[in-house]
Design an enzyme around this catalytic site. Structure first.
Site, short mmCIF file in Angstrom:
data_model
loop_
_atom_site.label_atom_id
_atom_site.label_comp_id
_atom_site.label_asym_id
_atom_site.label_seq_id
_atom_site.Cartn_x
_atom_site.Cartn_y
_atom_site.Cartn_z
N ASN A 14 0.83 -1.21 0.00
CA ASN A 14 0.00 0.00 0.00
C ASN A 14 0.87 1.26 0.00
OD1 ASN A 14 -2.90 -0.59 -0.08
ND2 ASN A 14 -2.48 -1.78 1.77
N LEU A 92 -1.29 -0.06 17.56
CA LEU A 92 -2.30 0.95 17.87
C LEU A 92 -1.62 2.30 18.04
CD1 LEU A 92 -4.65 -0.78 20.49
CD2 LEU A 92 -5.22 -0.11 18.15
N HIS A 109 -8.04 -1.06 6.33
CA HIS A 109 -8.18 -2.35 7.00
C HIS A 109 -8.80 -3.36 6.03
CE1 HIS A 109 -8.40 -5.04 10.41
NE2 HIS A 109 -9.62 -5.36 10.03
#
Length: 188
Positions: A14, A92, A109
């Protein structure tokens, strides 16, 4: 033109899709930095080939999340980064970064959230024997894949779907959808 930092933990497909879209003039952004939490990840090699600066760290070398996020934040401020773009970053984001980049931290996601948050979303979807999965782009909040959804695109699963085949379908969607949605966000 927005200055962005891309955060990645793995191979960086990505990351590369975003960089290629910028180079093609279809995404009004400057990739100022790759942040990677896994020394040796292939995304680092991709950044080096593209002459993009890197901030590579190992979380275990820091006392806590606040310590490494403070260092990252200093780099982001120095480079005048407008947005954090998560692209396969497997940590996170904590309050140190979230406070400074509230509403300007975006994640992709590999599932149709709220289904299958967290790690191994593709494997989770296959185990659940769902007929449809997909990709979600969302703003990041303090939860795991719980922030406001920006866009989703679904993909149908075949009877003989494997992790590899579903991953290929998901990547195909991600590599087109993420840069397009980022462009929409950056134009606002």
């Amino acid at each position: 033109m927005k200055n962005i930092a891309i955060f990645a933990s793995g191979s960086g497909t990505n990351f590369q899709a975003i960089v290629d879209t910028v180079k093609a003039g279809k995404l009004s952004a400057v990739v100022k930095l790759l942040v990677c939490d896994r020394p040796g990840a292939y995304s680092i090699e991709r950044a080096i080939k593209e002459c993009i600066p890197t901030f590579v760290f190992s979380a275990k070398e820091y006392a806590n999340k606040e310590a490494y996020e403070t260092e990252i934040l200093q780099e982001l401020k120095k480079l005048e980064v407008d947005y954090i773009v998560l692209a396969g970053y497997m940590r996170l984001i904590g309050p140190t970064l979230l406070k400074s980049y509230e509403g300007r931290t975006i994640n992709i996601h590999p599932s149709l959230l709220p289904s299958f948050p967290g790690k191994d979303a593709i494997g989770q979807a296959l185990k659940a024997n769902v007929k449809e999965s997909g990709v979600t782009i969302h703003f990041v909040d303090e939860g795991m894949d719980t922030g406001p959804i920006i866009a989703q695109q679904s993909v149908l699963l075949s009877e003989e779907e494997t992790i590899e085949s579903l991953q290929a379908k998901i990547h195909e969607i991600e590599h087109e959808l993420y840069p397009r949605i980022l462009q929409e966000i950056f134009k606002k």
